[in-house]
Design an enzyme around this catalytic site. Sequence first.
Site, short mmCIF file in Angstrom:
data_model
loop_
_atom_site.label_atom_id
_atom_site.label_comp_id
_atom_site.label_asym_id
_atom_site.label_seq_id
_atom_site.Cartn_x
_atom_site.Cartn_y
_atom_site.Cartn_z
N ASP A 1 -0.67 -7.71 -1.04
CA ASP A 1 -1.66 -6.67 -1.35
C ASP A 1 -2.97 -7.25 -1.92
O ASP A 1 -3.92 -6.49 -2.15
CB ASP A 1 -1.07 -5.65 -2.35
CG ASP A 1 -0.05 -4.74 -1.68
OD1 ASP A 1 0.09 -4.79 -0.44
OD2 ASP A 1 0.62 -3.97 -2.40
N ARG B 1 3.84 6.39 3.30
CA ARG B 1 5.13 5.77 3.57
C ARG B 1 6.04 5.77 2.33
O ARG B 1 7.26 5.90 2.44
CB ARG B 1 4.90 4.34 4.04
CG ARG B 1 6.16 3.62 4.32
CD ARG B 1 5.93 2.15 4.63
NE ARG B 1 7.15 1.43 4.35
CZ ARG B 1 8.15 1.31 5.21
NH1 ARG B 1 8.05 1.83 6.41
NH2 ARG B 1 9.25 0.68 4.86
N ASP C 1 0.35 3.25 5.44
CA ASP C 1 -0.61 2.21 5.76
C ASP C 1 -0.43 1.70 7.18
O ASP C 1 0.68 1.53 7.66
CB ASP C 1 -0.41 1.02 4.83
CG ASP C 1 -1.21 1.16 3.57
OD1 ASP C 1 -1.91 2.16 3.44
OD2 ASP C 1 -1.11 0.25 2.74
N ASN D 1 2.15 1.52 -7.08
CA ASN D 1 3.44 1.18 -6.46
C ASN D 1 4.61 1.35 -7.41
O ASN D 1 5.76 1.25 -7.00
CB ASN D 1 3.40 -0.25 -5.91
CG ASN D 1 2.59 -0.32 -4.63
OD1 ASN D 1 2.17 0.69 -4.10
ND2 ASN D 1 2.37 -1.53 -4.14
C1 UD1 Z 1 5.82 -2.25 -1.04
C2 UD1 Z 1 4.45 -1.84 -1.52
C3 UD1 Z 1 3.36 -2.51 -0.69
C4 UD1 Z 1 3.56 -4.01 -0.71
C5 UD1 Z 1 4.98 -4.36 -0.27
C6 UD1 Z 1 5.28 -5.85 -0.39
C7 UD1 Z 1 4.80 0.41 -2.32
C8 UD1 Z 1 4.51 1.86 -2.14
N1 UD1 Z 1 4.30 -0.39 -1.39
O1 UD1 Z 1 5.95 -1.79 0.32
O2 UD1 Z 1 2.09 -2.17 -1.25
O3 UD1 Z 1 2.64 -4.59 0.19
O4 UD1 Z 1 5.93 -3.67 -1.10
O5 UD1 Z 1 5.02 -6.31 -1.67
O6 UD1 Z 1 5.44 0.01 -3.26
N2 UD1 Z 1 11.41 -4.37 5.98
C9 UD1 Z 1 12.32 -4.26 6.98
N3 UD1 Z 1 13.39 -3.41 6.83
C10 UD1 Z 1 13.56 -2.67 5.70
C11 UD1 Z 1 12.61 -2.79 4.65
C12 UD1 Z 1 11.54 -3.65 4.84
O7 UD1 Z 1 12.21 -4.91 8.03
O8 UD1 Z 1 14.55 -1.92 5.60
C13 UD1 Z 1 10.26 -5.30 6.14
C14 UD1 Z 1 8.96 -4.58 6.32
O9 UD1 Z 1 8.74 -4.29 7.67
C15 UD1 Z 1 7.97 -5.62 5.81
C16 UD1 Z 1 8.73 -6.34 4.72
O10 UD1 Z 1 10.10 -6.04 4.95
O11 UD1 Z 1 7.65 -6.54 6.79
C17 UD1 Z 1 8.33 -5.95 3.32
O12 UD1 Z 1 8.64 -4.61 3.10
P1 UD1 Z 1 8.94 -4.01 1.65
O13 UD1 Z 1 9.07 -5.12 0.65
O14 UD1 Z 1 10.06 -3.07 1.79
O15 UD1 Z 1 7.61 -3.28 1.33
P2 UD1 Z 1 7.38 -1.75 1.01
O16 UD1 Z 1 8.40 -1.27 0.02
O17 UD1 Z 1 7.21 -1.00 2.29
#
Ligand code: UD1
Length: 448
Positions: free
Chosen positions: A332, A119, A143, A48
């Site tokens: 995770d 993603r 995922d 990540n």
């Molecule tokens: C990253 C990690 C993933 C981990 C997650 C939380 C990577 C490649 N993946 O995912 O393994 O599980 O952090 O620690 O680094 N959300 C919104 N709008 C947005 C952005 C996010 O609604 O614009 C929501 C998502 O739907 C989710 C939550 O916020 O429910 C967390 O998302 P986020 O922290 O952004 O996770 P990722 O970056 O996708």
Amino acid sequence: MSFTNPNLRFADRLGKRSLNSYDEVVEILKVVGGGRLVGEVRVTGAKNSVLKLMAAALLAEGTTTLLDVPDILDVEIMAELLRRLGCEVSHDQATSMVIIIVPAELDHRADYDLVRRMRASICVLGPLLARCGAAEVALPGGDNIGSRGLDMHVEGLIKLGARAVNEHGYLIASSQQRLRGDSVYLDFPSVGATETILMAAVTAVGTTIIDNVAREPEIVDICTMLSAMGANISGAGTSTLTIVGVDALQPVTHRTVPDRIVAGTWAVAAVITQGDITIRNARVEHLEIALEKLATAGATVTVVDDGFRVTMDQRPLSVDIVTLPYPGFPTDLQPQFIALNAVAIGAALVTENLFEARFRFVQELARLGADVRTDGHHALVRGRSQLSGAPVEATDIRAGAGLVLAGLVAEGVTTIYGVSHIDRGYAEFVPDLQRLGARIIRIDEDAD
Ligand code: UD1
């Protein structure tokens, strides 16, 4: 059916097929449960983090070198994505090094065929917009763990002066002039949105303040690399990032932060198998809550040189967990802890606050005899003294890890499908498990 040599590095195995044909190959894992895992493993750099570091390389023309890069499918996908944007990328598995040569002119379109596979491809959005004044990135898949919006990414870029539209499955962002700094508040400390806005802001005109940002060690890692490249960032690891834009960045050599989720998975492996594993290149301070939970379950965790050792000599006690953004308990590691609770003494309540679909894997765990009931974002896990091996399907990376852990203690043979999910995040998983004493093999089903 034939055996795949587990000692072949991932990219070597992949080398026999193209990235696209990888999906068509049905590889399975067979695990025979029973026996303690004992020995030592070394964790590589964090998936990540490294994917974002690779994207950050786009911000500087020239040669960026990344060290301690894991040999996993997602790195190969990101390498291919950068090549399509015009970079030369080489990944030397023997030295765990990735070299990225970034040209003066970049293409700015990331196509669906790669983005749908991962993603995290969305992380090229910020750097492309900053470098090219335009970015077209297919809306991602990745995922299978919930809806995962991009609204905060988009709103942040708009705040910095970009236009952003969603057309024909692509997120299209553009800016006539250089982006300009502003104050951005995130409704939720999203890892991805923090990274997108950060990477767009480093070369913006003026100062950007991003409030309520993610504080994950991977965010600190990318801030460290960007600062070495010449960015002016303060507040890494706190809830507010202040970024004073600079004109240009220079390429650097950077070592990837160790993968705390892989380290945490090995820690659970030690506890669930009542074993004794020393985990090197791991940082206890990145896993405080998870390791405390393991201690509550009855394990002994000791800090050793460059890592920690986890020992367990009894059936674990169940532990409640609540997933939260860092420094809370990491989502995770949630499936791995559900697997642990499935064989623990007592009942545990697991609350998932980040990804609603992450409990899908519970149905697979139930095939091994686990007693788990879910209701919304809660799961009640009643520990069983014994699980029984069965065929199961990994639905995402961490679900795959959770199923392997359960298989290690289930009576008889557990067959795990969907191995490509595990390959996305765990380098050398099967050989490492074998070295620790697990009875596990990888089988290529289509090769008779
Ligand atoms: C990253 C990690 C993933 C981990 C997650 C939380 C990577 C490649 N993946 O995912 O393994 O599980 O952090 O620690 O680094 N959300 C919104 N709008 C947005 C952005 C996010 O609604 O614009 C929501 C998502 O739907 C989710 C939550 O916020 O429910 C967390 O998302 P986020 O922290 O952004 O996770 P990722 O970056 O996708």
